[in-house]
Design a protein around this motif. Structure first.
Motif, PDB file in Angstrom:
ATOM      1  N   ILE A  48      48.507  39.741 124.169  1.00 14.44           N
ATOM      2  CA  ILE A  48      48.070  40.204 122.964  1.00 14.44           C
ATOM      3  C   ILE A  48      49.066  40.013 121.772  1.00 14.44           C
ATOM      4  O   ILE A  48      48.471  39.961 120.550  1.00 14.44           O
ATOM      5  N   LYS A  52      45.127  36.547 118.309  1.00 12.05           N
ATOM      6  CA  LYS A  52      44.394  37.039 116.984  1.00 12.05           C
ATOM      7  C   LYS A  52      42.956  37.295 117.327  1.00 12.05           C
ATOM      8  O   LYS A  52      42.271  36.330 117.653  1.00 12.05           O
ATOM      9  N   PHE A  53      42.466  38.724 117.252  1.00 11.03           N
ATOM     10  CA  PHE A  53      41.287  38.771 117.375  1.00 11.03           C
ATOM     11  C   PHE A  53      40.166  38.033 116.444  1.00 11.03           C
ATOM     12  O   PHE A  53      40.670  38.134 115.190  1.00 11.03           O
ATOM     13  N   SER A  56      36.273  42.289 114.104  1.00 12.02           N
ATOM     14  CA  SER A  56      36.356  43.580 114.517  1.00 12.02           C
ATOM     15  C   SER A  56      35.717  44.165 115.894  1.00 12.02           C
ATOM     16  O   SER A  56      36.183  44.780 116.650  1.00 12.02           O
ATOM     17  N   GLU A  58      35.561  42.273 118.499  1.00  7.30           N
ATOM     18  CA  GLU A  58      36.259  41.939 119.625  1.00  7.30           C
ATOM     19  C   GLU A  58      37.701  42.785 119.895  1.00  7.30           C
ATOM     20  O   GLU A  58      37.945  43.218 120.927  1.00  7.30           O
ATOM     21  N   GLU A  59      38.095  43.176 118.640  1.00  9.61           N
ATOM     22  CA  GLU A  59      39.366  44.055 118.612  1.00  9.61           C
ATOM     23  C   GLU A  59      38.779  45.425 119.225  1.00  9.61           C
ATOM     24  O   GLU A  59      39.756  46.004 120.074  1.00  9.61           O
ATOM     25  N   PHE A  62      38.470  45.190 123.107  1.00  2.97           N
ATOM     26  CA  PHE A  62      39.605  45.385 123.902  1.00  2.97           C
ATOM     27  C   PHE A  62      40.331  46.425 124.038  1.00  2.97           C
ATOM     28  O   PHE A  62      40.739  47.035 125.020  1.00  2.97           O
ATOM     29  N   LEU A 133      39.551  50.811 116.351  1.00  6.48           N
ATOM     30  CA  LEU A 133      40.517  49.594 115.797  1.00  6.48           C
ATOM     31  C   LEU A 133      41.837  50.093 115.573  1.00  6.48           C
ATOM     32  O   LEU A 133      42.066  51.347 115.647  1.00  6.48           O
ATOM     33  N   ARG A 134      42.962  49.090 115.259  1.00  8.62           N
ATOM     34  CA  ARG A 134      44.107  49.602 114.988  1.00  8.62           C
ATOM     35  C   ARG A 134      44.512  50.431 113.890  1.00  8.62           C
ATOM     36  O   ARG A 134      45.448  51.183 114.027  1.00  8.62           O
ATOM     37  N   THR A 155      46.360  51.733 120.132  1.00  7.10           N
ATOM     38  CA  THR A 155      45.721  52.360 119.305  1.00  7.10           C
ATOM     39  C   THR A 155      45.681  54.173 119.863  1.00  7.10           C
ATOM     40  O   THR A 155      45.715  54.180 121.098  1.00  7.10           O
TER      41      THR A 155
END
Length: 279
Positions: A48, A52-53, A56, A58-59, A62, A133-134, A155
């Motif tokens: 990871i 690069k995702f 959004s 896909e992020e 994960f 999301l982060r 996160t």
């Protein structure tokens, strides 16, 4: 990413299987399993860090689905090692009390993270962008600084979700141990029943609620969930959402105890037939 994660997950399952087959001591098994999962997680983290995702979704996938599958196993085996290393030696009631105390502590964690816990339980997705999301923020008003934090790999809510999932597995494990204690089985369960439940699942649920209502198990000190778990263990059956089934029984317009009434009728008929045979 999906292909890499799926391959890594298969490797983790294989590693855990090898540990389980090669170790009989429960504490050693938990400790070795934890080390195996940790090694897999490091590989996921390295992947990871250079990935690069695409977007959004896909992020979110994960941090909501993929990482918790691995991280929950690390938490589970780490906690299990600690729990089993502190398990008291001696009377059954002492061990049962210990497991119930640990489960109470887990319930406290669920209460502290009630919003995320309910979101997970309901399998919701409508607030995923706010949660996974982060850039997401914690959903609890109570501060908690115990989560792992790496701005690339973590996160807040993803880490807590993994902990919730791990604790759910720990509760299942301890409930299984409590059932073994009730049935007088060893840790490895080598005396499991070979009997099979051949009536309907709703019939077993009806029987369990009757036993609980009567207080027929452990002088009424055994809850209905434990009674159902014991019956599931004995008869190798899973009844699913027993509470929902019970509510359906309550809603029956005519006979609300179909199985119990048929059970009584069958026994009375047998007695009558036996009486006739004795004449």
């Amino acid at each position: 990413m999906k292909a890499f994660v799926e391959t890594l997950f298969e490797e983790m399952e294989l590693s855990l299987k090898e540990v389980a087959e090669g170790t009989s001591n429960e504490i050693q098994k938990a400790e070795k399993s934890g080390r195996a999962v940790h090694a897999i997680l490091l590989r996921l983290k390295n992947f990871i860090s250079g990935y690069k995702f695409a977007d959004s979704p896909e992020e979110i996938r994960f941090f909501k689905e993929y990482k918790p599958l691995f991280y929950k196993e690390l938490i589970f085996y780490s906690e299990l090692t600690y729990i089993e290393s502190r398990r008291p030696i001696g009377k059954k009631e002492l061990i049962k009390g210990y497991y119930h105390h640990v489960m109470d502590q887990i319930q406290d964690f669920f209460a502290r993270n009630h919003q995320l816990y309910i979101y997970h339980q309901l399998d919701r997705s409508d607030q995923d962008e706010q949660l996974f999301l982060r850039s997401s923020q914690p959903v609890s008003l109570i501060p908690d600084y115990s989560f792992d934090f790496d701005p690339v790999f973590s996160t807040i809510n993803s880490s807590k979700l993994a902990k919730i999932m791990a604790y759910e597995s720990l509760i299942e494990y301890m409930q299984e141990q409590l059932i073994k204690l009730e049935l007088g089985l060893g840790n490895r369960g080598d005396k499991n029943s070979n009997h099979e439940w051949t009536d309907s699942k709703s019939a077993l649920i009806e029987l369990a609620y009757a036993l609980h209502s009567r207080g027929a198990v452990n002088h009424g000190k055994c809850d209905v969930k434990m009674i159902i778990s014991i019956l599931e263990k004995i008869f190798h059956v899973k009844v699913g959402n027993f509470y929902r089934t019970f509510q359906s029984m309550r809603g029956r317009k005519k006979n609300r105890t179909i199985f119990l009434d048929s059970l009584k009728d069958s026994l009375v008929k047998r007695m009558d037939d036996t009486d006739m045979g004795d004449q």
